[in-house]
Every structure is written in C-alpha cells, then in structure tokens.
Design a protein around this motif. Structure first.
Motif, PDB file in Angstrom:
ATOM      1  N   MET A 225       0.979  -1.057   0.007  1.00 54.12           N
ATOM      2  CA  MET A 225      -0.007   0.052  -0.037  1.00 54.12           C
ATOM      3  C   MET A 225       0.816   1.307  -0.077  1.00 54.12           C
ATOM      4  SD  MET A 225      -2.604   1.480   2.734  1.00 54.12           S
ATOM      5  CE  MET A 225      -4.015   0.235   2.376  1.00 54.12           C
ATOM      6  N   LYS A 227       0.827   5.284   0.354  1.00 52.55           N
ATOM      7  CA  LYS A 227       0.061   6.450   0.705  1.00 52.55           C
ATOM      8  C   LYS A 227       0.741   7.637   0.496  1.00 52.55           C
ATOM      9  CE  LYS A 227      -0.399   4.820   5.105  1.00 52.55           C
ATOM     10  NZ  LYS A 227      -1.035   4.846   6.479  1.00 52.55           N
ATOM     11  N   GLN A 334      -8.338   5.546  -1.994  1.00 57.30           N
ATOM     12  CA  GLN A 334      -9.177   6.179  -0.768  1.00 57.30           C
ATOM     13  C   GLN A 334     -10.776   6.306  -0.989  1.00 57.30           C
ATOM     14  OE1 GLN A 334      -7.207   7.869  -2.815  1.00 57.30           O
ATOM     15  NE2 GLN A 334      -8.235   9.481  -3.796  1.00 57.30           N
ATOM     16  N   ILE A 356      -1.845  -1.126  -3.876  1.00 55.52           N
ATOM     17  CA  ILE A 356      -2.987  -0.278  -3.852  1.00 55.52           C
ATOM     18  C   ILE A 356      -2.394   1.282  -3.302  1.00 55.52           C
ATOM     19  CG2 ILE A 356      -4.763   0.301  -1.972  1.00 55.52           C
ATOM     20  CD1 ILE A 356      -4.725  -2.540  -1.362  1.00 55.52           C
ATOM     21  N   MET A 376      -8.980   1.498   2.562  1.00 50.30           N
ATOM     22  CA  MET A 376      -7.628   1.601   2.644  1.00 50.30           C
ATOM     23  C   MET A 376      -7.451   1.513   4.206  1.00 50.30           C
ATOM     24  SD  MET A 376      -5.943   4.537   0.165  1.00 50.30           S
ATOM     25  CE  MET A 376      -4.462   4.179   0.674  1.00 50.30           C
ATOM     26  N   GLU A 391       3.767  -1.464   3.722  1.00 44.88           N
ATOM     27  CA  GLU A 391       2.818  -0.392   3.641  1.00 44.88           C
ATOM     28  C   GLU A 391       3.739   0.837   3.846  1.00 44.88           C
ATOM     29  OE1 GLU A 391      -0.651   1.781   6.488  1.00 44.88           O
ATOM     30  OE2 GLU A 391      -0.583  -0.367   6.048  1.00 44.88           O
TER      31      GLU A 391
END
Length: 409
Positions: A225, A227, A334, A356, A376, A391
């Motif tokens: 993931m 972000k 998101q 992701i 998420m 992540e």
C-alpha cells in the motif's frame, strides 16, 4: 454470573461497549492491572451491533465477541434487573454504584454521569498512533540508544515493537538519516536505495528515504500500500515498478482497477459518449496515465500490446486473475469503502502482485468512503504484520513548490 474466578483481586472495573468495540488493545492493557467485569447488557449491545447493517459496527462487534470468548476466564460477568425502564448506560452506572466498581469508557456523557455520582473513572484515551509502515527514531536519549544497541547486537531483537515488513529510520540529533532497516521474520535487515528502470519511464531514483522504503516494499512484497499526498510520487513509483517488471517478463501485464469518482465539489459534465474504455480514459485514470506514459497515444499503445488493462469496479465481480501473472493496481483507493476493497483484493490470485495507492487523509471525494468505512484504512488494520504485506506513507511532495504550498490550504 462469573466467567472465571479472580485469584489475586485487583481493583474491579466495568468496561463500556464502546471500549470493547473501538480498541481491543486497551482491554489487553487493562487486564494487566485490573479485574474486568462485563455487564450482561454490554453483551446484548454487542449482539445487536453484530447484526447491524453498518459493516463497520458489525465487524467491530464480532471482533469484540471473539476476544471475549478467547479470554473468557479473565472476565467476570455481572447482571442487574430493573423493574422500570432504564437505558443501558444508566444500568451500567447502577451496577458500578452498587458494587463499588470503577468504569472504563470513552463516552463523554457517561463520564460526566459517573463524576456526578462519585463513581471512579479509569482514565483511558482512544488515541491510536497512525501506522505509516515505518517508525522514525532519533538517537537523542539513552533509552533509544540502548534499544538500538540491542538490534545491532542481535538482529532478531525487536525493542521498538515493529510489525513484520515495517521499516525503521534512524536519525541523529540533527535529524540526519544515519541508518535504515526493515524488520522481517528473520530479524532486522538493511536495504539499499534501488533504481527503477523501464524503456517508457527511464530510470527513476528514490528522492527521499520514504520513497526508498516504498520501492523496497514493491520489490519484496506481494502486496504493497502506497499512501501519500498528491505529488509525493506514489503513482509514478508504482507505474515505474510495474513497467520494469513487465519488461523483464516477471509479470505479463498491468491490470488497473478504478472507481471513477468525481472530485469532491466538482461539477458533473453529464453523459460521456463512447465505449467503456473511452469513458474510463476520460476520467482521472486516463489523465493520470497520460501524464506519465506519453499521452493518450502511449496509453493506447500499451493497451493494444496487451500490457495494460483497465477495469471499473462495476465490472470486477467474478473477475479471476488466476494464471494471468499480472500486477493488479488499485488507483485512488481512498475512494473505496470496505466492501469494494474486499471485492478487489479477492480478485487477486497467487501468481499476481497487488499495489494499492491513495490518500485517505485529504483526497476522499465521497462521504460514503470516509472515516471507519474507508477501505484503505481497513486494509492497513487487517494486513499489517503479514509476511507478504508492506505499507509506506510518503511524507514529502516533490511535484513542485506550488504543490507543496497548496498542501497547506
């Protein structure tokens, strides 16, 4: 009625439903210092929430019930019958008052009631530290230095309590990065900055330590993931990695799952003519891909060469990636609730990798995807610590000075 007999009694406390549902870790800590009693009415509330149409409440209630079952002998269960109507909170307060229990709750109104009646409160807070996929430490005190020394002496030690595949960034007193490592099933390992290289995007080097962590996760984990704010590089690195892997024939194609949601508060332009693909390419997905892959012609060429496929979430139910040997890439994640995210992850087979990317802090475009309903956030809660999951939150905006300043708006 009792779940288990307390041998060495400590102070007894009643826990409210909200504590059991919102933070099991707090219950674990309370068990170390208190004898915990659970009112029967709390079990009734959990049972009610378990069957709720609200998926978040249902999930939290089921988690709490499983925890109680697995730790049954550590709790006492108390009940009280009333001949007149009394709401559940007041019933809990009456039990505490009659039995000289303290109360553990997040509920502000219940705290006020307890104080008014002289019922002791256990001060707890529901502040949970954001999980970023890494921890940053500064060697500016003896305790931190001693913990770091433990790692250097024995790489299997984990004094900072990192999850599997979580990164540790070590800084000196001035804030300069002096070491970076990752905690794995075999202990701490160091990793070097790696460059991504493809014929389409060329060589992409990490611009900071956070991007270095993300590239390492993409290379070593089946699921990552990414972000970060707009302009932090999450999409560029994800695409650069995917294209390199396809060119090296480690994967056959890139499959993008997209949920084309309009930007918050933006005007809708109405009906778009064209095929499904043309409509998707008219959304944010096409704009993002075109800006990085040589315009619309570059995107269409990848699709024509069967290196790229784009699917809207409306069409992925029943989609099976088995045997495709593909990288599945969920963009702007998101804008997914828990059910949609679950649906997407269940499409991914063992021979595929999943990326992701998104920013649930500031780029959620529909209220249905906010807060506890955000897919998420749930992924992070469920998958962190799995040996195939990484992540990373990218902290810095590299797109432009304008983008950096705009982030403050």
């Amino acid at each position: 009625m009792k779940g288990g007999a307390f041998v060495n009694e400590k102070q007894r406390i009643l826990v409210d439903t909200c504590v059991l549902m919102d933070n099991i870790d707090i219950i674990k800590k309370l068990l170390q210092n208190y004898d915990i009693s659970i009112p029967y009415v709390v079990l009734q509330e959990l049972d009610k929430h378990k069957n709720s149409y609200d998926n978040v409440s249902s999930y939290k209630a089921r988690t709490a019930i499983r925890f109680i079952e697995n730790n049954y002998n550590n709790f006492e269960f108390v009940d009280k019958h009333s001949n007149f109507y009394i709401n559940n909170d007041d019933l809990i307060i009456e039990i505490a008052k009659e039995n000289n229990y303290a109360v553990a709750t997040f509920d502000i109104c219940m705290k006020v009631k307890c104080r008014a009646l002289g019922i002791p409160l256990i001060e707890i807070h529901n502040d949970t530290e954001e999980y970023k996929g890494y921890k940053e430490i500064c060697i500016n005190n003896e305790q931190t230095s001693e913990k770091l020394a433990e790692i250097y002496k024995d790489r299997k030690q984990n004094p900072f309590n990192l999850y599997i595949n979580e990164y540790l960034l070590v800084r000196d007193e001035s804030g300069k990065l002096v070491d970076k490592m990752k905690y794995t099933e075999d202990g701490f390992v160091n990793f070097n900055n790696k460059t991504l290289d493809s014929s389409i995007l060329g060589k992409i080097k990490p611009l900071d330590e956070y991007q270095s962590c993300l590239i390492d996760s993409l290379i070593n984990n089946q699921m990552t993931m990414a972000k970060g704010k707009a302009g932090s590089g999450k999409s560029l690195l994800s695409l650069a990695y995917s294209l390199e892997m396809i060119e090296k024939e480690k994967y056959n194609k890139l499959i993008i799952f997209a949920n084309p949601v309009n930007s918050r508060n933006s005007a809708r332009l109405g009906y778009y003519p064209g095929t499904r693909l043309e409509k998707i390419l008219d959304s944010f997905v096409g704009s993002m891909l075109s800006s990085k892959l040589g315009g619309t012609d570059g995107v269409n060429q990848l699709i024509k060469n069967e290196m790229l496929e784009i699917l809207p979430f409306s069409d992925i139910r029943g989609y099976d990636t088995s045997g495709m040997k593909a990288i599945i890439y969920i963009v702007e994640a998101q804008n997914l609730d828990i059910d949609l995210m679950k649906l997407a992850i269940q499409r991914v087979s063992d021979d595929c990798e999943l990326i992701i990317d998104g920013d649930y802090d500031s780029q959620v475009d529909m209220s249905a995807y906010e807060g506890l309903s955000n897919g998420m956030k749930r992924v992070s809660e469920i998958f962190r610590g799995q040996n195939f999951y990484g992540e990373v939150k990218l902290e810095k905006i590299h797109r432009s000075k304008l983008a950096q300043v705009a982030n403050k708006m």
